[in-house]
Design a protein around this motif. Structure first.
Motif, short mmCIF file in Angstrom:
data_model
loop_
_atom_site.label_atom_id
_atom_site.label_comp_id
_atom_site.label_asym_id
_atom_site.label_seq_id
_atom_site.Cartn_x
_atom_site.Cartn_y
_atom_site.Cartn_z
N ILE A 26 -6.69 -3.22 2.63
CA ILE A 26 -5.43 -2.67 3.15
C ILE A 26 -5.53 -1.16 3.32
O ILE A 26 -5.07 -0.61 4.33
N GLU A 27 -6.14 -0.49 2.37
CA GLU A 27 -6.31 0.96 2.48
C GLU A 27 -7.19 1.31 3.66
O GLU A 27 -6.91 2.28 4.39
N ARG A 28 -8.26 0.57 3.89
CA ARG A 28 -9.13 0.82 5.05
C ARG A 28 -8.36 0.59 6.34
O ARG A 28 -8.48 1.36 7.29
N ARG A 30 -5.16 0.82 6.81
CA ARG A 30 -4.19 1.90 6.95
C ARG A 30 -4.86 3.14 7.52
O ARG A 30 -4.31 3.80 8.41
N ASP A 31 -6.06 3.44 7.04
CA ASP A 31 -6.80 4.59 7.57
C ASP A 31 -7.16 4.38 9.04
O ASP A 31 -7.06 5.30 9.86
N VAL A 33 -5.57 2.49 11.24
CA VAL A 33 -4.36 2.59 12.06
C VAL A 33 -4.01 4.06 12.28
O VAL A 33 -3.62 4.45 13.39
N ALA A 34 -4.15 4.87 11.26
CA ALA A 34 -3.85 6.30 11.40
C ALA A 34 -4.78 6.95 12.43
O ALA A 34 -4.33 7.74 13.27
N ARG A 37 -3.81 5.68 15.90
CA ARG A 37 -2.55 6.29 16.32
C ARG A 37 -2.80 7.69 16.86
O ARG A 37 -2.28 8.08 17.91
N LYS A 74 3.43 3.82 11.79
CA LYS A 74 3.17 4.68 10.63
C LYS A 74 2.66 3.87 9.49
O LYS A 74 2.91 2.74 9.33
#
Length: 74
Positions: A26-28, A30-31, A33-34, A37, A74
């Motif tokens: 999940i952390e990967r 999230r990174d 997606v950032a 974006r 986000k």
């Protein structure tokens, strides 16, 4: 009784490992997606600066850029 405790301990340990792996994934994500974006925002800006407007893009791309500009992703 001891066997049941051992089995339950093993199941808990296995679940703990799976949860840690899921947290890492999940952390990967999230990174990722950032980063995506930021790249989409920059590409949309560069495209508009060079005369490529939202109306020239597919509807799904238009929707993604508008959602991003409104604070989504986000």
């Amino acid at each position: 009784m001891n066997q049941q405790l051992a089995d339950m301990t093993a199941a808990i340990a296995k679940a703990d490992i799976a949860m840690k792996a899921s947290i890492w994934e999940i952390e990967r994500l999230r990174d990722d997606v950032a980063m995506l974006r930021k790249a989409l925002f920059e590409l949309a800006y560069v495209a508009e600066e060079n005369g490529i407007y939202l109306s020239n893009l597919t509807r799904s791309t238009q929707d993604a850029i508008v959602a991003m500009r409104l604070g989504g992703f986000k």
